[in-house]
Every structure is written in C-alpha cells, then in structure tokens.
Design a protein around this motif. Structure first.
Motif, short mmCIF file in Angstrom:
data_model
loop_
_atom_site.label_atom_id
_atom_site.label_comp_id
_atom_site.label_asym_id
_atom_site.label_seq_id
_atom_site.Cartn_x
_atom_site.Cartn_y
_atom_site.Cartn_z
N ARG A 224 0.84 -1.20 0.00
CA ARG A 224 0.00 0.00 0.00
C ARG A 224 0.88 1.26 0.00
NH1 ARG A 224 -5.19 -0.39 0.92
NH2 ARG A 224 -5.31 1.69 1.86
N PRO A 225 1.68 1.46 -1.06
CA PRO A 225 2.53 2.65 -1.11
C PRO A 225 1.69 3.93 -1.06
CG PRO A 225 2.41 1.57 -3.26
CD PRO A 225 1.77 0.64 -2.29
N ALA A 226 2.13 4.88 -0.26
CA ALA A 226 1.35 6.10 -0.04
C ALA A 226 1.50 7.10 -1.17
CB ALA A 226 1.75 6.75 1.29
N THR A 227 2.59 7.04 -1.91
CA THR A 227 2.85 8.01 -2.97
C THR A 227 3.45 7.31 -4.20
OG1 THR A 227 5.12 8.51 -2.30
CG2 THR A 227 3.37 9.78 -1.23
N LEU A 228 3.44 8.02 -5.31
CA LEU A 228 4.06 7.50 -6.52
C LEU A 228 5.53 7.20 -6.31
CD1 LEU A 228 2.50 9.74 -9.32
CD2 LEU A 228 2.37 7.25 -9.19
N TYR A 229 6.22 8.06 -5.54
CA TYR A 229 7.66 7.86 -5.33
C TYR A 229 7.91 6.54 -4.60
CZ TYR A 229 12.45 8.51 -3.77
OH TYR A 229 13.79 8.33 -3.53
N VAL A 230 7.16 6.29 -3.55
CA VAL A 230 7.33 5.04 -2.80
C VAL A 230 7.02 3.85 -3.69
CG1 VAL A 230 6.53 3.69 -0.82
CG2 VAL A 230 6.83 6.16 -0.59
N ILE A 276 -5.11 9.95 -13.87
CA ILE A 276 -4.78 9.02 -12.80
C ILE A 276 -3.62 8.14 -13.26
CG2 ILE A 276 -5.63 7.02 -11.48
CD1 ILE A 276 -8.42 8.28 -11.65
N LYS A 277 -2.77 7.79 -12.33
CA LYS A 277 -1.72 6.81 -12.59
C LYS A 277 -2.19 5.46 -12.03
CE LYS A 277 1.84 9.42 -14.10
NZ LYS A 277 2.62 9.19 -15.33
N GLU A 343 -7.58 -6.41 -6.67
CA GLU A 343 -6.81 -6.08 -5.46
C GLU A 343 -5.37 -5.74 -5.77
OE1 GLU A 343 -7.22 -9.25 -2.70
OE2 GLU A 343 -9.38 -8.95 -2.40
N ALA A 344 -4.92 -6.04 -7.00
CA ALA A 344 -3.54 -5.74 -7.38
C ALA A 344 -3.39 -4.33 -7.91
CB ALA A 344 -3.06 -6.74 -8.42
N LEU A 345 -4.50 -3.59 -8.04
CA LEU A 345 -4.45 -2.24 -8.62
C LEU A 345 -4.09 -1.21 -7.57
CD1 LEU A 345 -7.69 -2.27 -10.83
CD2 LEU A 345 -5.36 -2.91 -11.48
N HIS A 346 -3.23 -0.27 -7.95
CA HIS A 346 -2.89 0.88 -7.11
C HIS A 346 -3.19 2.13 -7.92
CE1 HIS A 346 -0.56 -1.72 -4.31
NE2 HIS A 346 -0.30 -2.39 -5.42
N LEU A 347 -3.95 3.05 -7.34
CA LEU A 347 -4.34 4.26 -8.05
C LEU A 347 -3.73 5.48 -7.37
CD1 LEU A 347 -8.11 3.41 -8.65
CD2 LEU A 347 -6.22 3.19 -10.28
N PHE A 348 -3.18 6.39 -8.18
CA PHE A 348 -2.55 7.59 -7.67
C PHE A 348 -3.03 8.80 -8.46
CE2 PHE A 348 0.30 4.00 -7.09
CZ PHE A 348 0.67 4.11 -5.75
N ASP A 349 -3.17 9.92 -7.76
CA ASP A 349 -3.48 11.17 -8.42
C ASP A 349 -2.26 11.61 -9.22
OD1 ASP A 349 -3.64 14.15 -8.79
OD2 ASP A 349 -5.55 13.88 -7.76
N GLY A 353 0.49 13.04 -6.84
CA GLY A 353 1.30 11.85 -6.57
C GLY A 353 0.81 11.04 -5.38
N MET A 354 -0.31 11.44 -4.77
CA MET A 354 -0.82 10.75 -3.60
C MET A 354 -1.72 9.58 -3.98
SD MET A 354 0.70 12.42 -1.27
CE MET A 354 -0.05 11.63 0.16
N ARG A 355 -1.74 8.58 -3.12
CA ARG A 355 -2.56 7.39 -3.33
C ARG A 355 -4.05 7.75 -3.27
NH1 ARG A 355 -1.54 1.97 -2.76
NH2 ARG A 355 -3.35 0.66 -2.42
N ILE A 356 -4.83 7.13 -4.15
CA ILE A 356 -6.28 7.26 -4.12
C ILE A 356 -6.82 6.02 -3.42
CG2 ILE A 356 -8.40 7.40 -5.48
CD1 ILE A 356 -6.77 8.76 -7.66
N GLU A 357 -7.44 6.20 -2.27
CA GLU A 357 -7.95 5.06 -1.51
C GLU A 357 -9.28 4.59 -2.09
OE1 GLU A 357 -6.41 3.39 0.59
OE2 GLU A 357 -4.75 4.69 1.20
#
Length: 359
Positions: A224-230, A276-277, A343-349, A353-357
């Motif tokens: 659950r990375p919090a940002t794009l960088y992580v 979205i990323k 469940e494998a998807l991660h969405l970021f603004d 660069g922040m995670r979209i929960e």
C-alpha cells in the motif's frame, strides 16, 4: 516510553534546507531502516542522532533524555560505518575491545565481552589476525563486534554492506537479521538498497528531499505505497505506472482506446475525468487465471532469469513489464493475454502523486 524520538528535526546548510521536519517514534527493539536515494537526507539524520552533526531545529530524545548538545561519547550509542574504520595495526581482538579499553573497563570484563561478541558473530578463529588478513565480510563483522561489546541503548548503521559484493551482502543481511532477533536491540539503519530495507526492517522510513514520504512496515510499504515515489522506489522490477482516465465503463489507457473494465462498486470510488496513474506490480499478472481484469501485452523483449520470465512490452501504447512463470510461452513480437485481480491495482493522483484510496 519510546526508545528513540525524533521530534521535528530540521537541518540547514546556509540557504539549503536538508531536513524539513522529521518525526519518528521508535519503540525498544525495533529495526528502523531509513531508505532513500543519495542526497535525500538519510545520512544527515543518522549523523544528527549520533551527535556528529547538530540540528538547526527540533529535538532528539533517547529513553526520555534529550541528546541535543550531548557529546557523542556520552549518548550511549554505537555506530557502524560503511568503511569499517578498523585500526590496521591492532588484532581483531583489540579492535573489538578498543572502545572498552579506552573507557578503562577491567581486562577480565573486557575479554569476556570480546569473546561473547566473537561467538555471536562466528569470528572466534580470527581474533589474533589483523584487518589486512581478513575478507570484506570478516572486517564488517569485526566492526559490528566493536559496536556490540559496548551494549549501547541504540545501534546506528550507515550503509554497512555497500562495500561488499552481492553474495557477501546477502550473507551479512542474514547475519544482521539473526543478531537482531537474538539480541532484540534497537537499530536505525541507513541504506539506498530496497532489498536490505525489506528484509531487515520492522519499519521503513522512505525519505525524499529531506522529508519522510511514508513510515510503515515493509508489508505496508510494498502493498500500500502512499505516494508515486514510494511505489516506484520499492520493488524490482519497479511498479508499472500507466496513465489512465476514469470513465463510466472503466479505466481508459491514455493515448489509445484500451479500457480496463472495473466492477461498478470500485469504479464509483474513483474520481471521474481526472488524470490518474494506475500502478501494477509486475508479479501480479497471470496467464492462467480464469477470471480477472483482461489486458493484452504486445511483447517486445523476453528475459529468462531462471525462476521467472520477464516480459517487456506495451499495453495501449504504454510501457509495461510482467514477471511470469518460466514455463510461460512467449516470443518477441507476440501478443500475450494477461489478467490481474482488482486487489492488485494501485491508483494515484497524477498531479499530487498521492494514493487514491478505494478500500
């Protein structure tokens, strides 16, 4: 009471702010890894904890006692450096016990501590050798032994394995893990190597530009990375990032007409008509799953590493890497049908660069 508290630590060099308000609370027995690229401020923070540098602002407390203004030798902290820093003219026995010798510790007590450290580190046959007669891994064990005999409240490690080759790094990681499990010591460890961080840490602080991007367990950082960088810094191969736009039918891959269909319940939680990323770990793709979200990879490069097959190509005109079973049949220039679980998807603004929960 927390073993170590880093309270709003700042550090500036002239007009350049290197640390921009670092806050960490570390419990006794934790193994914290400061992870980040060169120049992110991780070694500066470690030096401030050790007393080798003074902060511009903030406080450092060890078991409730402020360390600001306290001389390094009075902090009850032991530090292991990248360069070993051994005395070439002294034997291993004297190198390990040198700090105790300088503190006028009685000979019998000193020899007992050295013998115990050598036993833990499995270097008892080396006690009468000099550093020039040792391998890199053996020298690093001696440097760790010199820190162990002091029995400090806190251990600091500044990239201690970076001078070792790949095989020795793996062996020393195992040794450090074993020692920490045996001794339950409190450790702050600096590295730019994400494998070291993931295998050693109880918690990881991912740093960037003098700030902490995320402070969490290795599992949380990875899953659950919090940002794009992580998301892109932790993982090898790194996480795939696709530019997408949320539509009423799913995620449209930018620059094409490929749509990844999503369940309505999940799609309703995603902001519509925003850039979205979409992040997907390479190992999350499957070729043998009966259900899941479908994707077609235009394969360009096939690499067999032994335990896995790495496919590099494109989806909807964007780059993508998938790691699959070595039994997978794929050739360069072919289309490979892939599936992945929601469940494998991660969405970021894409802008912040922040995670979209979406949970």
């Amino acid at each position: 009471m927390s073993a170590l508290v880093v309270d709003n630590i700042r550090k500036s060099f002239a007009d350049v702010e290197t640390l921009k308000g670092i806050n960490i609370s570390l419990q006794s027995g934790e193994f914290l890894v400061l992870l980040g690229a060169s120049g992110c401020g991780k070694s500066t923070l470690l030096n401030i904890i050790a007393g080798l540098a003074e902060p511009t602002g903030g406080d450092i407390r060890l078991e409730g006692r402020s360390l600001i203004g306290v001389h390094p030798k009075d902090r009850d902290i032991a530090m292991v450096f990248q360069s070993y820093a051994l005395y070439p003219n002294l034997t291993v026995r004297r190198n390990i016990g040198f700090g105790l010798e300088m503190r006028k510790v009685p000979v019998a007590e000193r020899e007992k501590a050295v013998a115990e450290a050598a036993r833990l580190l499995q270097i008892e046959p080396l006690l009468d050798r000099r550093p020039s007669q040792l391998s890199g891994g053996q020298r690093q064990r001696v440097a760790i032994g010199r820190a162990l005999v002091r029995n400090p409240k806190l251990f600091l490690f500044d990239e201690p394995l970076s001078n070792l080759d790949a095989k020795l790094r793996m062996e020393m990681r195992t040794e450090l893990k074993r020692l920490h499990q045996m001794m339950k010591t409190t450790v702050v460890y600096v590295t730019h190597d994400q494998i070291e961080a993931m295998t050693l840490a109880t918690r990881i602080a991912v740093m960037r530009n003098g700030q902490i991007e995320q402070l969490a367990s290795p599992e949380e950082i990875y899953n659950r990375p919090a940002t794009l960088y992580v998301a892109t810094f932790v993982g090898a191969p790194p996480m795939n990032l696709l530019n997408v736009v949320a539509t009423p039918h799913g995620l449209l891959i930018a620059g094409g007409d490929t749509v990844i269909p999503l369940p309505p319940a999940l799609l309703s939680k995603i902001p519509q008509d925003r850039n979205i990323k979409l992040g997907v770990r390479p190992e999350c793709f499957r070729t043998d799953a009966a259900d899941g979200l479908p994707l077609t990879l235009r394969c360009e490069v096939v690499e067999l590493t032994g335990p896995e097959l790495i496919l590099s190509g494109s989806v909807g005109g964007q780059r993508l890497v998938a790691t699959l079973s070595p039994r997978t049949r794929a050739t360069a220039g072919s289309d490979v049908a892939l599936t992945l679980d929601t469940e494998a998807l991660h969405l970021f603004d894409a802008e912040t660069g922040m995670r979209i929960e979406t949970a």
